[in-house]
Design a protein around this motif. Structure first.
Motif, PDB file in Angstrom:
ATOM      1  N   LEU A   1       0.805  -1.218   0.000  1.00  0.00           N
ATOM      2  CA  LEU A   1       0.000   0.000   0.000  1.00  0.00           C
ATOM      3  C   LEU A   1       0.841   1.272   0.000  1.00  0.00           C
ATOM      4  O   LEU A   1       0.353   2.346   0.337  1.00  0.00           O
ATOM      5  CB  LEU A   1      -0.943  -0.006   1.206  1.00  0.00           C
ATOM      6  CG  LEU A   1      -1.942  -1.162   1.249  1.00  0.00           C
ATOM      7  CD1 LEU A   1      -2.754  -1.112   2.530  1.00  0.00           C
ATOM      8  CD2 LEU A   1      -2.851  -1.146   0.031  1.00  0.00           C
ATOM      9  N   GLY A   2       2.097   1.161  -0.380  1.00  0.00           N
ATOM     10  CA  GLY A   2       2.945   2.336  -0.470  1.00  0.00           C
ATOM     11  C   GLY A   2       3.145   2.985   0.886  1.00  0.00           C
ATOM     12  O   GLY A   2       3.432   2.320   1.883  1.00  0.00           O
TER      13      GLY A   2
ATOM     14  N   SER B   1       4.364  -5.202   4.617  1.00  0.00           N
ATOM     15  CA  SER B   1       3.321  -6.212   4.798  1.00  0.00           C
ATOM     16  C   SER B   1       2.402  -6.283   3.587  1.00  0.00           C
ATOM     17  O   SER B   1       2.004  -5.256   3.031  1.00  0.00           O
ATOM     18  CB  SER B   1       2.492  -5.871   6.037  1.00  0.00           C
ATOM     19  OG  SER B   1       3.316  -5.703   7.164  1.00  0.00           O
ATOM     20  N   VAL B   2       2.048  -7.515   3.190  1.00  0.00           N
ATOM     21  CA  VAL B   2       1.115  -7.718   2.077  1.00  0.00           C
ATOM     22  C   VAL B   2       0.221  -8.924   2.381  1.00  0.00           C
ATOM     23  O   VAL B   2       0.511  -9.730   3.247  1.00  0.00           O
ATOM     24  CB  VAL B   2       1.852  -7.957   0.736  1.00  0.00           C
ATOM     25  CG1 VAL B   2       2.608  -6.719   0.299  1.00  0.00           C
ATOM     26  CG2 VAL B   2       2.786  -9.149   0.849  1.00  0.00           C
TER      27      VAL B   2
ATOM     28  N   LEU C   1      -3.380 -11.415   2.864  1.00  0.00           N
ATOM     29  CA  LEU C   1      -4.452 -11.610   3.840  1.00  0.00           C
ATOM     30  C   LEU C   1      -3.976 -11.432   5.275  1.00  0.00           C
ATOM     31  O   LEU C   1      -4.691 -10.885   6.114  1.00  0.00           O
ATOM     32  CB  LEU C   1      -5.045 -13.020   3.697  1.00  0.00           C
ATOM     33  CG  LEU C   1      -5.921 -13.319   2.498  1.00  0.00           C
ATOM     34  CD1 LEU C   1      -6.330 -14.790   2.503  1.00  0.00           C
ATOM     35  CD2 LEU C   1      -7.162 -12.439   2.525  1.00  0.00           C
ATOM     36  N   PHE C   2      -2.778 -11.907   5.560  1.00  0.00           N
ATOM     37  CA  PHE C   2      -2.269 -11.888   6.923  1.00  0.00           C
ATOM     38  C   PHE C   2      -1.236 -10.795   7.145  1.00  0.00           C
ATOM     39  O   PHE C   2      -0.621 -10.742   8.210  1.00  0.00           O
ATOM     40  CB  PHE C   2      -1.676 -13.257   7.276  1.00  0.00           C
ATOM     41  CG  PHE C   2      -2.692 -14.365   7.272  1.00  0.00           C
ATOM     42  CD1 PHE C   2      -3.454 -14.632   8.400  1.00  0.00           C
ATOM     43  CD2 PHE C   2      -2.905 -15.137   6.138  1.00  0.00           C
ATOM     44  CE1 PHE C   2      -4.395 -15.650   8.401  1.00  0.00           C
ATOM     45  CE2 PHE C   2      -3.842 -16.154   6.124  1.00  0.00           C
ATOM     46  CZ  PHE C   2      -4.594 -16.413   7.265  1.00  0.00           C
ATOM     47  N   GLN C   3      -1.044  -9.938   6.152  1.00  0.00           N
ATOM     48  CA  GLN C   3      -0.064  -8.851   6.250  1.00  0.00           C
ATOM     49  C   GLN C   3       1.309  -9.383   6.681  1.00  0.00           C
ATOM     50  O   GLN C   3       1.980  -8.826   7.558  1.00  0.00           O
ATOM     51  CB  GLN C   3      -0.572  -7.770   7.202  1.00  0.00           C
ATOM     52  CG  GLN C   3      -1.732  -6.966   6.636  1.00  0.00           C
ATOM     53  CD  GLN C   3      -1.310  -6.107   5.447  1.00  0.00           C
ATOM     54  OE1 GLN C   3      -0.761  -5.029   5.607  1.00  0.00           O
ATOM     55  NE2 GLN C   3      -1.543  -6.606   4.231  1.00  0.00           N
ATOM     56  N   GLN C   4       1.693 -10.480   6.049  1.00  0.00           N
ATOM     57  CA  GLN C   4       3.014 -11.064   6.328  1.00  0.00           C
ATOM     58  C   GLN C   4       4.090 -10.272   5.579  1.00  0.00           C
ATOM     59  O   GLN C   4       3.837  -9.712   4.507  1.00  0.00           O
ATOM     60  CB  GLN C   4       3.012 -12.542   5.913  1.00  0.00           C
ATOM     61  CG  GLN C   4       2.062 -13.383   6.769  1.00  0.00           C
ATOM     62  CD  GLN C   4       1.501 -14.585   6.027  1.00  0.00           C
ATOM     63  OE1 GLN C   4       1.362 -14.566   4.798  1.00  0.00           O
ATOM     64  NE2 GLN C   4       1.156 -15.622   6.767  1.00  0.00           N
TER      65      GLN C   4
END
Length: 379
Positions: free
Chosen positions: A119-120, A127-128, A130-133
């Motif tokens: 998300l810049g 983090s990216v 579903l789980f922001q891993q």
């Protein structure tokens, strides 16, 4: 006593007929305890599990992908499809349904069940998914972590390394996997995560088993995948706010004096005390009588999602103290007849939104049934 049918279909005719045959016994249980309670206890093993007959307990397995998935709360088709992927991967890895609830609650907090890209400037580090891993923390490449199946698998792989995760709170288990800056945020999603798992799996959050063992409905004393269990065995006698007792804010479950009472779910003790009678005298160490007033010895426990459970008429001082953390199924006291009571029984209440007053009280019978911890009887 009359009851109003709400929610799921009625159980099979044989079960309904047996319940009608016991009506005379139920009439004896209205905040009085007494011998009628034991008739129900003796016949309890002959009753079908009401959860199995009305909801299922995941026996049919996870939902297959359909053109349209049910909308639950704020979550539409895309998010529910991600939830279904989380469940499907868990089932393939032989993770029990409790893990599915934990994983979905975690993804609800981290991404609102959306497969988020980088998300810049608005991103939490790198983090990216579903789980922001985070790729920089060794979870995988950015492309891998935006594959819902891959990110779900990585979540479960870490979850399996946590000792005792199956009996853990959502907060503890999720935090051990995620190492979040907001560890207490996961708990608020447990109720809706449970509902999502049930909707997509024919009720697996009401089940025990999994992990290679066949799923089945939780029996008395067992903790369902939802994290809930019935506080004592036995059937509901006097129900919630009946025509005869419109101010009865819970249900009565008759049982012999000394029967162990267990916390219905993990939580923190808010109250553990003797409720004074209407004349201001502490008399909880003797049996009560109708009109005496008060809960006698009682306990209030606050659970995830601002749910409060109440346990009244204990025989003696509870085994737990204010601010104690108790686990689902932990013994908190014994059945008695203190307070406004003429026979041994547990008066059990459920309150929503953290409201301990009558305004927050709801019918415990459907609430517990939905969580795979039914209060047997006609309540």
């Amino acid at each position: 006593m009359t009851t109003t049918q709400t929610g799921p279909p009625r159980p099979p005719r044989r079960l309904a007929g047996l319940a009608m045959a016991l009506t005379g016994a139920f009439l004896l249980l209205c905040c009085t305890g007494g011998s009628g309670a034991f008739l129900l206890s003796e016949l309890q093993e002959e009753l079908d599990n009401p959860v199995a007959s009305t909801f299922g307990c995941g026996e049919d397995g996870p939902v297959e992908f359909r053109d349209e998935l049910p909308r639950i709360g704020p979550y539409g088709d895309a998010q529910m499809r991600n939830a279904a992927t989380i469940i499907r991967v868990g089932a393939e890895m032989k993770i029990p349904p409790r893990g599915w609830v934990i994983a979905i609650a975690t993804a609800m907090q981290e991404s609102s069940l959306s497969n988020l890209p980088h998300l810049g400037a608005r991103n939490d580090h790198d983090s990216v998914g579903l789980f922001q891993q985070r790729p920089s923390q060794g979870w995988g490449t950015p492309a891998q972590l935006q594959d819902p199946a891959y990110s779900s698998r990585k979540f479960y792989e870490k979850l399996k390394t946590i000792p005792g995760w199956q009996t853990s709170t959502v907060t503890r288990a999720a935090q051990r996997v995620q190492i979040s800056a907001y560890p207490d945020a996961y708990a608020k999603h447990e109720r809706l995560a449970t509902e999502i798992v049930n909707a997509l799996t024919n009720g697996a959050a009401r089940a025990v088993g999994g992990g290679g063992e066949e799923l089945r409905c939780a029996r008395a004393g067992e903790i369902a995948a939802s994290g809930w269990t019935a506080p004592i065995p036995g059937g509901v006698g006097s129900g919630f706010r009946t025509a005869q007792r419109p101010s009865h804010n819970g249900v009565d479950i008759a049982a012999p004096k000394g029967t162990l009472i267990r916390a219905a779910a993990t939580g923190r003790v808010l109250v553990s005390t003797c409720d004074e009678d209407r004349r201001g005298r502490h008399s909880c160490n003797v049996d009560g009588f109708p009109g005496k007033g008060g809960c006698g010895w009682f306990v209030d426990i606050k659970h995830a999602g601002n749910v409060i459970t109440r346990y009244c008429h204990l025989v003696r001082k509870p085994r737990v103290n204010v601010d104690d953390m108790v686990q689902a199924g932990e013994v908190i006291g014994e059945v008695g007849s203190s307070g406004n009571s003429s026979g041994p029984h547990l008066h059990f209440e459920v309150h929503l939104n953290g409201d301990r007053s009558s305004r927050g009280a709801i019918d415990p019978a459907p609430f517990m049934r939905d969580r795979g911890a039914p209060l047997r009887g006609v309540g």
